[in-house]
Motif scaffolding. Structure first.
Motif, PDB file in Angstrom:
ATOM      1  N   GLU A 588       0.824  -1.209   0.000  1.00 38.90           N
ATOM      2  CA  GLU A 588       0.000   0.000   0.000  1.00 38.90           C
ATOM      3  C   GLU A 588       0.860   1.261   0.000  1.00 38.90           C
ATOM      4  O   GLU A 588       0.466   2.286  -0.550  1.00 38.90           O
ATOM      5  CB  GLU A 588      -0.907   0.005   1.232  1.00 38.90           C
ATOM      6  CG  GLU A 588      -2.016  -1.048   1.168  1.00 38.90           C
ATOM      7  CD  GLU A 588      -2.717  -1.193   2.515  1.00 38.90           C
ATOM      8  OE1 GLU A 588      -2.413  -0.424   3.431  1.00 38.90           O
ATOM      9  OE2 GLU A 588      -3.555  -2.108   2.645  1.00 38.90           O
ATOM     10  N   ALA A 589       2.049   1.173   0.603  1.00 38.76           N
ATOM     11  CA  ALA A 589       2.954   2.329   0.643  1.00 38.76           C
ATOM     12  C   ALA A 589       3.778   2.459  -0.630  1.00 38.76           C
ATOM     13  O   ALA A 589       4.577   3.384  -0.757  1.00 38.76           O
ATOM     14  CB  ALA A 589       3.889   2.223   1.850  1.00 38.76           C
ATOM     15  N   GLY A 590       3.600   1.520  -1.562  1.00 42.81           N
ATOM     16  CA  GLY A 590       4.324   1.591  -2.824  1.00 42.81           C
ATOM     17  C   GLY A 590       5.721   1.006  -2.759  1.00 42.81           C
ATOM     18  O   GLY A 590       6.503   1.143  -3.702  1.00 42.81           O
ATOM     19  N   GLU A 591       6.062   0.339  -1.646  1.00 43.21           N
ATOM     20  CA  GLU A 591       7.384  -0.271  -1.514  1.00 43.21           C
ATOM     21  C   GLU A 591       7.303  -1.699  -2.044  1.00 43.21           C
ATOM     22  O   GLU A 591       7.328  -2.687  -1.297  1.00 43.21           O
ATOM     23  CB  GLU A 591       7.851  -0.234  -0.071  1.00 43.21           C
ATOM     24  CG  GLU A 591       8.002   1.181   0.471  1.00 43.21           C
ATOM     25  CD  GLU A 591       8.710   1.214   1.807  1.00 43.21           C
ATOM     26  OE1 GLU A 591       9.589   0.340   2.027  1.00 43.21           O
ATOM     27  OE2 GLU A 591       8.391   2.073   2.635  1.00 43.21           O
ATOM     28  N   THR A 592       7.203  -1.816  -3.370  1.00 45.72           N
ATOM     29  CA  THR A 592       6.934  -3.119  -3.990  1.00 45.72           C
ATOM     30  C   THR A 592       8.077  -4.110  -3.791  1.00 45.72           C
ATOM     31  O   THR A 592       7.831  -5.308  -3.650  1.00 45.72           O
ATOM     32  CB  THR A 592       6.665  -2.923  -5.490  1.00 45.72           C
ATOM     33  OG1 THR A 592       7.769  -2.206  -6.079  1.00 45.72           O
ATOM     34  CG2 THR A 592       5.385  -2.125  -5.710  1.00 45.72           C
ATOM     35  N   ALA A 593       9.308  -3.608  -3.803  1.00 42.53           N
ATOM     36  CA  ALA A 593      10.437  -4.532  -3.650  1.00 42.53           C
ATOM     37  C   ALA A 593      10.398  -5.204  -2.275  1.00 42.53           C
ATOM     38  O   ALA A 593      10.536  -6.435  -2.162  1.00 42.53           O
ATOM     39  CB  ALA A 593      11.755  -3.777  -3.842  1.00 42.53           C
ATOM     40  N   ARG A 594      10.184  -4.401  -1.228  1.00 41.17           N
ATOM     41  CA  ARG A 594      10.134  -4.977   0.118  1.00 41.17           C
ATOM     42  C   ARG A 594       8.903  -5.859   0.280  1.00 41.17           C
ATOM     43  O   ARG A 594       8.948  -6.916   0.916  1.00 41.17           O
ATOM     44  CB  ARG A 594      10.137  -3.862   1.162  1.00 41.17           C
ATOM     45  CG  ARG A 594      11.441  -3.092   1.254  1.00 41.17           C
ATOM     46  CD  ARG A 594      11.353  -1.968   2.267  1.00 41.17           C
ATOM     47  NE  ARG A 594      11.125  -2.491   3.608  1.00 41.17           N
ATOM     48  CZ  ARG A 594      10.791  -1.729   4.653  1.00 41.17           C
ATOM     49  NH1 ARG A 594      10.645  -0.430   4.480  1.00 41.17           N
ATOM     50  NH2 ARG A 594      10.599  -2.258   5.842  1.00 41.17           N
ATOM     51  N   VAL A 622       5.287  -6.028 -11.422  1.00 43.51           N
ATOM     52  CA  VAL A 622       5.508  -4.600 -11.231  1.00 43.51           C
ATOM     53  C   VAL A 622       7.002  -4.284 -11.202  1.00 43.51           C
ATOM     54  O   VAL A 622       7.468  -3.309 -11.793  1.00 43.51           O
ATOM     55  CB  VAL A 622       4.840  -4.119  -9.918  1.00 43.51           C
ATOM     56  CG1 VAL A 622       5.239  -2.672  -9.605  1.00 43.51           C
ATOM     57  CG2 VAL A 622       3.331  -4.230 -10.026  1.00 43.51           C
ATOM     58  N   GLN A 623       7.750  -5.139 -10.522  1.00 40.21           N
ATOM     59  CA  GLN A 623       9.189  -4.927 -10.411  1.00 40.21           C
ATOM     60  C   GLN A 623       9.886  -5.017 -11.760  1.00 40.21           C
ATOM     61  O   GLN A 623      10.814  -4.256 -12.048  1.00 40.21           O
ATOM     62  CB  GLN A 623       9.810  -5.958  -9.459  1.00 40.21           C
ATOM     63  CG  GLN A 623       9.549  -5.678  -7.988  1.00 40.21           C
ATOM     64  CD  GLN A 623      10.248  -4.415  -7.528  1.00 40.21           C
ATOM     65  OE1 GLN A 623       9.610  -3.387  -7.354  1.00 40.21           O
ATOM     66  NE2 GLN A 623      11.547  -4.450  -7.366  1.00 40.21           N
ATOM     67  N   THR A 624       9.433  -5.956 -12.581  1.00 39.99           N
ATOM     68  CA  THR A 624      10.094  -6.157 -13.879  1.00 39.99           C
ATOM     69  C   THR A 624       9.493  -5.290 -14.965  1.00 39.99           C
ATOM     70  O   THR A 624       9.938  -5.294 -16.105  1.00 39.99           O
ATOM     71  CB  THR A 624       9.997  -7.630 -14.303  1.00 39.99           C
ATOM     72  OG1 THR A 624       8.612  -8.013 -14.365  1.00 39.99           O
ATOM     73  CG2 THR A 624      10.731  -8.514 -13.318  1.00 39.99           C
ATOM     74  N   GLY A 625       8.414  -4.558 -14.623  1.00 40.98           N
ATOM     75  CA  GLY A 625       7.767  -3.717 -15.612  1.00 40.98           C
ATOM     76  C   GLY A 625       6.890  -4.483 -16.563  1.00 40.98           C
ATOM     77  O   GLY A 625       6.503  -3.980 -17.629  1.00 40.98           O
ATOM     78  N   GLY A 626       6.565  -5.748 -16.205  1.00 46.09           N
ATOM     79  CA  GLY A 626       5.743  -6.580 -17.089  1.00 46.09           C
ATOM     80  C   GLY A 626       4.268  -6.314 -16.934  1.00 46.09           C
ATOM     81  O   GLY A 626       3.824  -5.608 -16.074  1.00 46.09           O
TER      82      GLY A 626
END
Length: 626
Positions: A588-594, A622-626
């Motif tokens: 929810e905070a946008g910290e997708t990697a964590r 999301v991380q890979t931009g796919g």
């Protein structure tokens, strides 16, 4: 005797019919001299002068009549007379100039320019450059559409030293060119106007704004100052940038708060400016950060202020003013955990800077609060060594064992919220605060027992440490260096009993009661106190994290859920549920990697747990931009 006009005119007419031209002229002249405003007679006299081959006298009569018609607004009659003069005297400049003015007034711009240019050409031919320049200036006022003529007129005025008039001409050119969307030419004219009239504050502001829009900061620098910036936030921002890059820190320090008072929304822009300056000037960068922090703190946005300072000290490790500011913000905002970390960093920074006395004050505070942390003991020892204290290990041992005063201040604990159970009544002594004794010499003979003050609550470390389990009867500390490892073991046992006893459990019970009563602030305070306990940390921190997430405070939610994740969970189900909630908060905070890392950890531990697999797949895309 009064002149008989009618009789005189009849006599003059007879003389003309007799061919006596000179005598007729004399009679007409008598009438004109007696009645100067008899324009018809004056015109006839002029015609007779022409017939008599006296052109200069004819021109004088025609000019007198024409000037009268010009002044009274009879432009066609005046123009006819001036043209009559030019037939007699083709080089008469005054007539040409008058005809130029009359043509301009009648909208005959081509004729007007022709008359003026004729005069200018004749003056140049005879070497009268100044006179020719005067005509160029007049030409500049004839046709508003003739930009070239207007520019030439303004340039002549500037070169002749009439800067005020020249600046006005260039300013008018700017307005007209801007209206015609000839922006580049308009700005060129405005630059000349401002050069000739530096007091044109509005003009300088326009030029600065245009330069900034074009990304030309250097050009903007030449036009910007406090006056030209006015109350325009964008210009004030640019001026602050210029002052900071130029090393004018005092002016920037005065300007930044005014800018933020005018436009509080520029806090983030000022922070970004600070990051941009950090590589070239740490001092300039901190001026920006400090101004933004003050504005955030004034708006009670302490979490934001602390986050910015944390990033600054990450970029500029050991920056003492920033760390001092961070501790101050944490105290004001009640950010307890962040403050402890900031204090540790500040102590390290003082040590790195060789400021042993300052480092000792903070290190003692850290050790008194968490005496079982070896890193705090190490900081304390390094500060003592730096201060050349003899036998620092003995000093540390005396502090820890209660032989010498040892005060620690906890700015966050509210003593009224702590119900002191009977079995720790000897440890927690609620009484009036005693003055700190940080700089007391080692030995402490005759001093009061060592205490750790929490707000207005003082924890008697002497009693607490004296309660440590020992392998034999209690004895006084040895005169030489104490066995620190034995002291640490005893401290850990005291800490474990303190953290695992009734006090922390009572805080958890109190927090639940507050929650049931809807007293969220009181519940949060009790949970933070309970979270200090090793045994209560998981439950208190996880509950705090979920409360903050429920109320939309994601940064604090993530902080407390993360603390809970570091503590031992009561069972696997509770641990997995905690990780799941942490992953949700991070996403929810946008910290997708964590968030992805947490989901992968859950997958590895629990397999198909809830919708973790789907979340992990989505986060990975999301991380890979796919």
């Amino acid at each position: 005797m009064a002149l008989d006009r009618e009789d005189t005119l009849k006599k003059a007419e007879k003389l003309l019919r007799q061919g006596r031209l000179d005598a007729a002229i004399a009679e007409y002249l008598r009438v004109v001299e007696d009645q100067p405003r008899d324009w018809n007679t004056a015109n006839t006299l002029g015609d007779l002068y022409v017939r008599a081959n006296q052109p200069e006298k004819a021109v004088a009569q025609y000019a007198r009549i024409a000037d009268h018609f010009f002044r009274d607004g009879f432009y066609p009659k005046a123009a006819a007379l001036y043209k009559k003069i030019l037939k007699i005297a083709p080089d008469d400049e005054q007539s040409k100039l008058h005809l130029g003015d009359l043509s301009a007034k009648q909208g005959l711009l081509v004729d007007a320019k022709a008359y003026f240019q004729g005069v200018a050409t004749r003056r140049r031919a005879r070497g009268d450059q100044r006179g020719a320049d005067e005509i160029v200036v007049r030409l500049g006022a004839v046709d508003p559409a003739d930009i070239g003529a207007r520019h030439a007129a303004a340039r002549i005025l500037a070169d002749s030293g009439d800067h005020k008039a020249a600046a006005a001409r260039f300013r008018e050119l700017y307005v007209d060119l801007a209206e015609k969307a000839r922006d580049a030419d308009a700005l060129t004219a405005l630059r000349e106007a401002v050069r000739l009239n530096p007091g044109d504050v509005e003009g300088r502001a326009i030029l600065a704004r245009a330069a900034l829009a074009a990304g030309d900061v250097e050009a903007a620098r030449g036009h910007l100052d406090r006056d030209s910036a006015g109350e325009d936030p964008s210009l004030l921002m640019a001026l602050a940038d210029i002052e900071l890059r130029g090393g004018a820190f005092d002016r920037a320090r005065e300007l930044l708060p005014k800018l933020l008072a005018l436009s509080p929304g520029l806090r983030h822009d000022i922070v970004e400016l600070g990051w941009g300056l950090s590589e070239s000037s740490v001092e300039a960068a901190f001026l920006c950060i400090d101004a933004a922090i003050n504005a955030s703190a004034a708006a009670k946005q302490f979490d934001e202020a602390a986050s910015i300072l944390q990033e600054f000290v990450t970029r500029q490790s050991g920056h003492i003013p920033a760390l001092v500011k961070l501790v101050e913000v944490c105290v004001d905002g009640g950010l307890e955990a962040t403050m402890y970390d900031a204090q540790a960093q500040l102590a390290d920074a003082y040590l790195s800077a060789g400021l042993g006395a300052d480092a000792r004050v903070i290190a003692e505070d850290l050790v008194a609060r968490e005496p079982w942390e070896a890193a705090h003991i190490d900081r304390f020892r390094r500060a003592l060594v730096m201060l050349r204290v003899s036998e620092p290990d003995s000093v540390i041992a005396e502090r820890l064992s209660g032989e010498a005063p040892f005060m620690a201040t906890d700015r966050f604990l509210d003593p009224s919220a702590i119900p002191a159970p009977p079995d720790i009544a000897a440890v927690i002594d609620v009484r009036q605060p005693q003055p700190p004794s940080r700089q007391s010499p080692p030995g402490g003979a005759g001093r009061s027992p060592s205490t750790s003050k929490r707000g207005s609550v003082e924890i008697d470390l002497t009693s607490a440490l004296g309660d440590m389990e020992t392998s034999g009867p209690s004895t006084a500390p040895p005169a030489g260096p104490a066995n620190l490892e034995d002291v640490f073991k005893g401290l850990r046992k005291v800490a474990e009993r303190s953290e695992g006893g009734d006090q922390s459990a009572q805080h958890m019970t109190l927090a639940r009661t507050y929650l049931e009563m809807g007293m969220l602030e009181e519940a949060t305070s009790s949970l933070k106190t309970a979270a200090r306990s090793i045994r209560q940390r998981f439950e208190a921190a996880s509950l705090l994290g979920r409360i903050y997430r429920e109320h939309g405070d994601l940064p604090r939610a993530i902080e407390w859920l993360g603390r809970a994740a570091e503590a031992a969970a009561p069972g696997p189900d509770e641990g997995r549920a905690l990780l799941y909630d942490l992953g949700l908060a991070l996403e929810e905070a946008g910290e997708t990697a964590r968030a992805l890392a947490v989901c992968l950890e859950l997958l590895a531990d629990a397999g198909e747990y809830r919708d973790v697999a789907e979340r992990a797949d989505r986060l990975a895309r999301v991380q890979t931009g796919g």
